[in-house]
Design a protein around this motif. Structure first.
Motif, short mmCIF file in Angstrom:
data_model
loop_
_atom_site.label_atom_id
_atom_site.label_comp_id
_atom_site.label_asym_id
_atom_site.label_seq_id
_atom_site.Cartn_x
_atom_site.Cartn_y
_atom_site.Cartn_z
N ASP A 122 36.02 47.05 30.71
CA ASP A 122 36.07 47.07 32.07
C ASP A 122 37.65 46.20 32.81
N GLY A 169 43.16 50.82 34.11
CA GLY A 169 42.52 52.24 34.63
C GLY A 169 42.78 53.73 35.00
N ARG A 176 28.43 50.54 35.87
CA ARG A 176 29.35 49.36 36.77
C ARG A 176 29.20 49.59 38.31
N ASP A 177 29.31 50.58 39.16
CA ASP A 177 29.04 50.38 39.95
C ASP A 177 27.55 49.49 41.11
N ALA A 185 29.51 54.86 38.94
CA ALA A 185 28.63 54.47 37.69
C ALA A 185 27.97 53.00 37.84
N ASP A 208 37.47 57.16 34.05
CA ASP A 208 36.95 55.67 33.51
C ASP A 208 37.91 55.97 32.76
N SER A 209 38.23 54.48 31.33
CA SER A 209 39.03 54.72 30.71
C SER A 209 38.96 54.17 29.67
N GLN A 240 34.53 64.56 34.52
CA GLN A 240 34.20 64.84 32.70
C GLN A 240 33.85 65.93 31.98
N GLY A 248 29.03 48.73 29.58
CA GLY A 248 30.53 49.45 28.77
C GLY A 248 31.17 49.04 27.40
N ARG A 304 27.15 60.84 38.97
CA ARG A 304 28.37 59.84 38.21
C ARG A 304 29.53 60.25 39.92
N GLY A 349 27.57 51.51 28.79
CA GLY A 349 28.06 52.03 30.16
C GLY A 349 28.68 53.66 30.72
N SER A 383 36.88 62.06 29.84
CA SER A 383 37.34 62.08 31.23
C SER A 383 39.04 61.61 31.47
#
Lengths: 348, 498
Positions: free
Chosen positions: B204, B194, A115-116, A113, B199-200, A283, A152, A108, A102, A261
């Motif tokens: 997800d 979140g 996942r998007d 990201a 991101d965390s 980041q 991820g 980004r 991920g 992050s």
């Protein structure tokens, strides 16, 4: 059904019955990332190839073992790209590994990201069942979004065997600008620019120099470059690629590398070693030998989290431990997907 | 649709109503608890008005503590809970449960914090979608997802449904624009999912919460991402004398490397329905029209509009017009935005579908719909988010005419099944709710449905949040008689047949 896929299912079924641990592995370029490697290798590379690609649909369906470089070359032939700009930590990196980890690259903050861009995924769960979630279309709200959940998850919820990804056209024009600027000013500037409709597609601050990349229609890139000023560098792909792949000199030192992050407006976190900032401030890479607990504490205090990204000795958990009800839901999800607890245990 | 039963769902009958009301009365002020039928009546349905159900009680909390207390009471008594925002769902997602509590989040209407520097807004779930953009406007920012109901729909409902809108192709869905969700489990525990970072740690769960249709947890706060407002926007209207050519033009725009801010298609029945109502200036002799919007800096938009114009002309458009000013841009859009009310004007009732298909299947789908119009003796107007393949066929019927509703439903079900067959999905943005729950059996296998139930159980082990919605029970699929069979396996072999 495909014989390789059947093998995967069989391997997982048998491992689950025998409670034998499996370690899912593509190109192995991210073996350094995450918790300790345990179990017998389940090699995804035999399951490779693009299943479907229609540039006008903006969708590519690809098997997990496909090398990232091969996929990106195909997309480039059609003027398209993976907009999340996944890092390649080695030539063997696969798309399956990129999604399981991920991780996303310099684009980004502007584009989204990993996942998007996931529209659907075929997985094999810890029971050996082959399941499909999502699909090949941009909008799909049938059922829970399990495809994105896989991104991820470090292979702990299932083996991603195929994914359908949204792709985007490559920008018509790009240019980079460089500015001499201390860290605090760079963070403030990046956030100010991000609040305006400027075509900033990447940013990097390191050692008093802020670099940004502009991408988009030629007219938009030219107008922004004129307005923002700085030192213009036209063909700067090498710099952004090195940043994406951690080939930049900053990443070559031996001190532990942390990934923080954070909310993008977080002021400089002083006293925590060497810093490189990306994603408009969101980041921050930090090289430090400081205690893990101290680094984490600083990240949490700022409203973010810290990951021990690369280190010879991992003296503390790689990922920030979860607490309370969130931890409980994570355990239940792991049980739901992998009741025998055999898939990449300890990796996350 | 009221004809459709909820057979094969779990039975919650026999709960102690008096105990429930007295417990709820202890944590809620008198005016925040409704249980007389005349008081609860406004909550008996959402935007899918053909399905109606009175709940046992309606709770209107105004604090998170009250929400936690209500959920704990319901968990201890085994009473179902259905959360509701503005009630604009088109799939019955907020339709009450007859043995349950309808939890209205309407009083959670505060924008907690708007941080222009960080480009985020922290809002309560009952804040309207458009209100966020209005509050952000002073800072040159807005909240990008714009479902058609944005003047009324709330952000809590948007997250629950993963709402889309006209601009998703470029700006994404709700899931792409939400950074953080605070939610309460049925056990009354607080989940922070979140963060204000990008991101965390952990899985997800944000992806799961978006589009979860109120099945996992009750949302009490949302942080959304705000986007800088483009300097200008311009829309191009192109007319085609053939629907296929219009479909090809959509593909050609994408092939040219252009991602328009919005790209919509309307067929002739739709333009003819809206024009007398909206006076948008659509060419009524065209078989289909396309609206393609470009936004950005003035230079960028001028360049892109010219490129789109060339592509459209190259694809055989009979007419191409670019909006000359903001008033004309809004006029071009007015017809599209008025499509639903306009259709409501020419037909007593209409049934709005929401399938998504790969764009290349568009012509095939429109041909199939034309055949279904004949088969069921009902008319259908087609509006289409062409850029992302999301179709909204509007099936016209008259609920007072015998069996028209039934025919409309069967017509709709066939469109959905066709969507799955073409490699698409039964719902692009309206959600499954109660409306499309049977079609879920066509789209997913037994193992996939079982996994959905396990995911729900990870959050809601007792299955009390919005039961009977979104994910069908396996028994229900057996009764419905339509199953998606993988690899020739006999579906639901272990289940008793009725």
């Amino acid at each position: 059904m495909n014989a390789v896929l059947q093998d995967f299912q069989e391997t997982i079924r048998e491992a689950a019955a025998a409670k034998r641990l499996l370690r899912i592995r593509g190109g192995g370029s991210k073996d350094f990332y995450g918790g300790p490697l345990e179990g017998e290798i389940l090699d995804t590379t035999p399951y490779a190839g693009v299943v479907a690609y229609e540039p006008t649909e903006l969708v590519v369906s690809v098997r997990a073992g496909t090398p990232l470089a091969e996929l990106e070359a195909l997309l480039a032939d059609h003027g398209q790209m993976l907009a999340f700009e996944p890092p390649h930590f080695g030539a063997a990196a696969t798309i399956g590994g990129a999604l399981a980890a991920g991780l996303s690259g310099p684009r980004r903050a502007a584009a989204g990201a990993a996942r998007d861009f996931v529209l659907g995924a075929r997985i094999v769960d810890g029971r050996g069942d082959a399941l499909a979630f999502g699909g090949q279309v941009m909008k799909n709200v049938a059922g829970y979004d399990v495809s994105r959940l896989m991104v991820g998850a470090m292979g702990t919820l299932g083996l991603i065997v195929e994914a359908s990804l949204k792709v985007l056209p490559r920008p018509a024009a790009e240019a980079s600008l460089r500015f001499e600027m201390p860290q605090a000013a760079a963070i403030a500037t990046l956030n100010r620019w991000a609040g305006r409709p400027l075509p900033v597609s990447a940013s990097c601050w390191r050692g008093g120099v802020l670099a940004i990349r502009l991408s988009g229609a030629r007219a938009a890139v030219e107008a922004a470059a004129r307005e923002l000023g700085g030192q213009r560098v036209d063909r700067d792909d090498g710099f952004w690629r090195a940043l994406r792949d951690h080939a930049h000199e900053f990443f070559s030192a031996d001190t532990p590398l942390w990934r923080l992050s954070l909310p993008s407006t977080t002021p400089p976190l002083d006293g925590h070693g060497e810093t490189l900032i990306e994603w408009g401030g969101a980041q921050r890479w930090v090289r430090t030998s400081a205690e893990g607990a101290a680094v984490r504490e600083a990240a949490v205090a700022a409203g973010g989290s810290a990951t021990l990204f690369r280190a010879r000795e991992k003296s503390c958990p790689v990922f920030q431990p979860l607490q309370g009800p969130l931890a409980k839901i994570h355990r239940r999800l792991k049980d739901a997907f992998d009741p025998a607890g055999i898939l990449n245990p300890g990796r996350m | 649709m009221a004809t459709q039963g909820v057979a094969a769902e779990r039975d919650f009958a026999g709960r102690d109503r008096e105990a429930l009301l007295s417990e709820l009365a202890r944590v809620l002020p008198r005016e925040a608890l409704l249980f007389e039928p005349e008081d609860a009546r406004p909550y008996e349905c959402d935007g899918l008005t053909a399905y109606r159900q009175l709940p046992l009680a309606v709770a209107l909390p105004d604090s998170e503590d009250q929400v936690r207390a209500i959920l704990r009471i319901c968990a201890s008594l085994g009473v179902p809970v259905v959360a509701r925002g503005a009630g604009t769902s088109l799939s019955g997602g907020a339709m009450p449960h007859k043995d349950g509590v309808l939890l209205s989040m309407a009083k959670f209407r505060h924008i907690v914090r708007l941080d222009p520097a960080a480009r985020i807004a922290v809002v309560q779930p009952g804040v309207r979608n458009l209100a966020i953009s209005e509050a952000a406007a002073a800072h040159g920012l807005y909240y990008a997802p714009d479902p058609s109901s944005q003047i009324a729909c709330t952000i809590g409902g948007n997250v629950a449904e993963n709402s889309g809108g006209v601009h998703c192709l470029k700006y994404g869905l709700t899931v792409h624009n939400v950074l953080r969700v605070r939610a309460i489990t049925i056990e009354g525990e607080v989940l922070e999912i979140g963060s204000h970072a990008l991101d965390s740690p952990g899985y997800d769960l944000l992806a799961l919460m978006n589009g979860s249709e109120g099945m996992l947890a009750v949302i009490t706060e949302v942080t959304v991402k705000l986007t800088p407002k483009p300097v200008v926007a311009q829309v191009l209207l192109a007319a085609f004398d053939d629907v296929n050519r219009a479909g090809d033009a959509v593909a050609a725009v994408i092939a040219a490397g252009i991602i328009p801010a919005g790209m919509e298609m309307m067929d002739q029945p739709a333009t003819r329905a809206v024009e007398p109502f909206a006076h948008a200036g659509y060419p009524l002799d065209a078989q289909a029209i396309l609206l393609a919007e470009s936004d950005g800096t003035p230079e960028e938009v001028a360049e892109e509009i010219e490129r789109i114009r060339q592509v459209m002309a190259g694809c055989g458009a009979t007419e191409v017009r670019a909006s000359r000013d903001e008033a004309e841009r809004l006029r071009f859009w007015s017809g599209r935005k008025a499509a639903f009310p306009a259709v409501g004007r020419i037909s007593p009732d209409y049934y709005c579908m929401d399938g998504t298909i790969p764009r290349k299947r568009l012509a095939q789908m429109l041909t199939a719909i034309a055949a279904l119009e004949v088969k069921y003796g009902l008319r259908c107007c087609n509006v289409f988010h062409a850029g992302d393949g999301n179709l909204h066929p509007l099936i016209l019927y008259d609920a007072n005419a015998p069996d028209e509703l039934d025919r409309a439903e069967k017509f709709g079900a066939e469109i959905l099944e066709r969507s799955v067959e073409y490699g698409g999905t039964i719902t692009g943005e309206h959600g499954v709710g109660i409306e499309k729950i049977d079609q879920m059996c066509s789209q997913f296998s037994k193992q996939e449905l079982e996994m959905f139930h396990r995911v729900k159980a990870a959050f809601d082990p007792a299955g009390l949040l919005n039961p009977g919605k979104a994910i069908p029970t396996l028994n229900r699929c057996v009764e419905f008689g339509r199953l998606h069979v993988h690899g020739g396996e006999l579906p639901h072999a272990e289940l008793p047949r009725f």
